[in-house]
Motif scaffolding. Sequence first.
Motif, PDB file in Angstrom:
ATOM      1  N   MET A 133       0.848  -1.160  -0.077  1.00 57.58           N
ATOM      2  CA  MET A 133       0.055  -0.115  -0.036  1.00 57.58           C
ATOM      3  C   MET A 133       0.798   1.047   0.034  1.00 57.58           C
ATOM      4  N   SER A 134       0.355   2.389  -0.495  1.00 53.47           N
ATOM      5  CA  SER A 134       1.114   3.518  -0.295  1.00 53.47           C
ATOM      6  C   SER A 134       1.094   3.820   1.084  1.00 53.47           C
ATOM      7  N   THR A 135       2.034   4.807   1.281  1.00 59.22           N
ATOM      8  CA  THR A 135       2.267   5.241   2.913  1.00 59.22           C
ATOM      9  C   THR A 135       1.048   5.810   3.335  1.00 59.22           C
ATOM     10  N   LEU A 136       0.269   6.661   2.682  1.00 60.50           N
ATOM     11  CA  LEU A 136      -1.089   7.168   3.130  1.00 60.50           C
ATOM     12  C   LEU A 136      -1.974   6.213   3.516  1.00 60.50           C
ATOM     13  N   GLU A 137      -2.214   5.211   2.643  1.00 58.48           N
ATOM     14  CA  GLU A 137      -3.252   4.272   3.001  1.00 58.48           C
ATOM     15  C   GLU A 137      -3.056   3.282   3.789  1.00 58.48           C
ATOM     16  N   ALA A 138      -1.354   2.882   4.130  1.00 60.04           N
ATOM     17  CA  ALA A 138      -1.025   2.413   5.072  1.00 60.04           C
ATOM     18  C   ALA A 138      -1.131   2.749   6.525  1.00 60.04           C
ATOM     19  N   THR A 139      -0.992   3.879   6.459  1.00 62.77           N
ATOM     20  CA  THR A 139      -1.202   4.641   7.740  1.00 62.77           C
ATOM     21  C   THR A 139      -2.669   4.572   8.070  1.00 62.77           C
ATOM     22  N   ARG A 140      -3.476   4.864   7.336  1.00 65.85           N
ATOM     23  CA  ARG A 140      -4.812   4.883   7.517  1.00 65.85           C
ATOM     24  C   ARG A 140      -5.478   3.375   8.009  1.00 65.85           C
ATOM     25  N   MET A 141      -4.857   2.596   7.123  1.00 64.27           N
ATOM     26  CA  MET A 141      -4.861   0.818   7.581  1.00 64.27           C
ATOM     27  C   MET A 141      -4.795   0.448   8.921  1.00 64.27           C
ATOM     28  N   VAL A 142      -3.437   0.922   9.204  1.00 62.87           N
ATOM     29  CA  VAL A 142      -2.918   0.768  10.637  1.00 62.87           C
ATOM     30  C   VAL A 142      -3.894   1.293  11.839  1.00 62.87           C
ATOM     31  N   ASP A 143      -4.073   2.405  11.519  1.00 67.68           N
ATOM     32  CA  ASP A 143      -4.972   3.525  12.403  1.00 67.68           C
ATOM     33  C   ASP A 143      -6.399   2.628  12.741  1.00 67.68           C
ATOM     34  N   PHE A 144      -7.024   2.158  11.372  1.00 67.54           N
ATOM     35  CA  PHE A 144      -8.162   1.607  11.488  1.00 67.54           C
ATOM     36  C   PHE A 144      -8.121   0.314  12.455  1.00 67.54           C
ATOM     37  N   ALA A 145      -7.079  -0.504  12.011  1.00 67.84           N
ATOM     38  CA  ALA A 145      -6.805  -1.780  12.844  1.00 67.84           C
ATOM     39  C   ALA A 145      -6.269  -1.561  14.214  1.00 67.84           C
ATOM     40  N   ALA A 146      -5.759  -0.402  14.719  1.00 69.72           N
ATOM     41  CA  ALA A 146      -5.471  -0.212  15.907  1.00 69.72           C
ATOM     42  C   ALA A 146      -6.967   0.235  16.649  1.00 69.72           C
ATOM     43  N   GLY A 147      -7.623   0.885  15.872  1.00 74.93           N
ATOM     44  CA  GLY A 147      -9.087   1.112  16.552  1.00 74.93           C
ATOM     45  C   GLY A 147      -9.854  -0.204  16.757  1.00 74.93           C
ATOM     46  N   LEU A 148      -9.807  -1.179  15.754  1.00 83.14           N
ATOM     47  CA  LEU A 148     -10.746  -2.150  15.883  1.00 83.14           C
ATOM     48  C   LEU A 148     -10.168  -3.128  16.833  1.00 83.14           C
ATOM     49  N   ALA A 149      -8.995  -3.411  17.230  1.00 82.82           N
ATOM     50  CA  ALA A 149      -8.271  -4.030  18.172  1.00 82.82           C
ATOM     51  C   ALA A 149      -8.639  -3.295  19.474  1.00 82.82           C
ATOM     52  N   TYR A 150      -8.556  -2.098  19.538  1.00 87.25           N
ATOM     53  CA  TYR A 150      -9.033  -1.291  20.952  1.00 87.25           C
ATOM     54  C   TYR A 150     -10.407  -1.837  21.139  1.00 87.25           C
ATOM     55  N   GLY A 151     -11.277  -1.438  20.309  1.00 87.77           N
ATOM     56  CA  GLY A 151     -12.737  -1.411  20.383  1.00 87.77           C
ATOM     57  C   GLY A 151     -13.159  -3.004  20.881  1.00 87.77           C
ATOM     58  N   CYS A 152     -12.523  -4.028  20.300  1.00 91.10           N
ATOM     59  CA  CYS A 152     -13.000  -5.048  20.674  1.00 91.10           C
ATOM     60  C   CYS A 152     -12.145  -5.957  21.559  1.00 91.10           C
ATOM     61  N   GLU A 153     -11.304  -5.038  22.450  1.00 90.35           N
ATOM     62  CA  GLU A 153     -10.617  -5.459  23.481  1.00 90.35           C
ATOM     63  C   GLU A 153      -9.278  -6.232  23.167  1.00 90.35           C
ATOM     64  N   GLY A 154      -8.793  -6.034  21.951  1.00 90.45           N
ATOM     65  CA  GLY A 154      -7.765  -7.102  21.493  1.00 90.45           C
ATOM     66  C   GLY A 154      -6.502  -6.221  21.414  1.00 90.45           C
ATOM     67  N   ARG A 155      -5.407  -6.849  20.669  1.00 85.99           N
ATOM     68  CA  ARG A 155      -4.239  -6.125  20.890  1.00 85.99           C
ATOM     69  C   ARG A 155      -3.668  -6.040  19.117  1.00 85.99           C
ATOM     70  N   ILE A 156      -2.749  -5.074  18.994  1.00 88.41           N
ATOM     71  CA  ILE A 156      -2.048  -4.918  17.690  1.00 88.41           C
ATOM     72  C   ILE A 156      -0.554  -4.594  18.015  1.00 88.41           C
ATOM     73  N   GLU A 157       0.121  -5.488  17.491  1.00 90.23           N
ATOM     74  CA  GLU A 157       1.601  -5.402  17.682  1.00 90.23           C
ATOM     75  C   GLU A 157       2.161  -5.210  16.081  1.00 90.23           C
ATOM     76  N   ARG A 158       3.410  -4.585  15.973  1.00 89.37           N
ATOM     77  CA  ARG A 158       4.350  -4.537  14.863  1.00 89.37           C
ATOM     78  C   ARG A 158       5.296  -5.607  15.059  1.00 89.37           C
ATOM     79  N   ILE A 159       5.327  -6.550  14.133  1.00 91.35           N
ATOM     80  CA  ILE A 159       6.001  -7.794  14.049  1.00 91.35           C
ATOM     81  C   ILE A 159       7.246  -7.557  13.058  1.00 91.35           C
ATOM     82  N   ALA A 160       7.253  -6.638  12.072  1.00 91.05           N
ATOM     83  CA  ALA A 160       8.116  -6.708  11.123  1.00 91.05           C
ATOM     84  C   ALA A 160       7.901  -5.172  10.455  1.00 91.05           C
ATOM     85  N   ASP A 161       8.533  -4.811   9.470  1.00 91.66           N
ATOM     86  CA  ASP A 161       8.427  -3.543   8.868  1.00 91.66           C
ATOM     87  C   ASP A 161       7.101  -3.758   8.035  1.00 91.66           C
ATOM     88  N   LYS A 162       6.080  -2.943   8.232  1.00 92.04           N
ATOM     89  CA  LYS A 162       4.714  -3.001   7.620  1.00 92.04           C
ATOM     90  C   LYS A 162       4.114  -4.273   7.857  1.00 92.04           C
TER      91      LYS A 162
END
Length: 127
Positions: free
Chosen positions: A84-113
Amino acid sequence: MGAVRKVATYLGLGGAEQYSEEPYGEEEYDDDWMPASERAAKRWQPAGEPSRIVMVRPRKYDDALTVGRHFREGHTIVMDVATMSTLEATRMVDFAAGLAYGCEGRIERIADKVFLLTPSNVEVTTA
């Protein structure tokens, strides 16, 4: 009875009811309290089904629906946003972080992108 009380009674404003002498707290309540993580585990993990790990390589931000659907079903997700482009990748990670927080889960970076989204009933350890 005074004139003011008669008018108030006629208008439905007078005559406050007396309190009952019945003590409070006599009702029976079920003791069904449990921690939020256990509630989420019951809600997001269907009983009897094995856990799944889903690899998602979104190409555009519209693929967020796929990520959300899998995560709400209780699956662990490995999300690779390298294509993904950097802008869309940032939006996707923000979405995933909100999703994980809202569902009481976790998000972790395991490698570059590359990110790991885990439901609340999954424990991640490092060796």
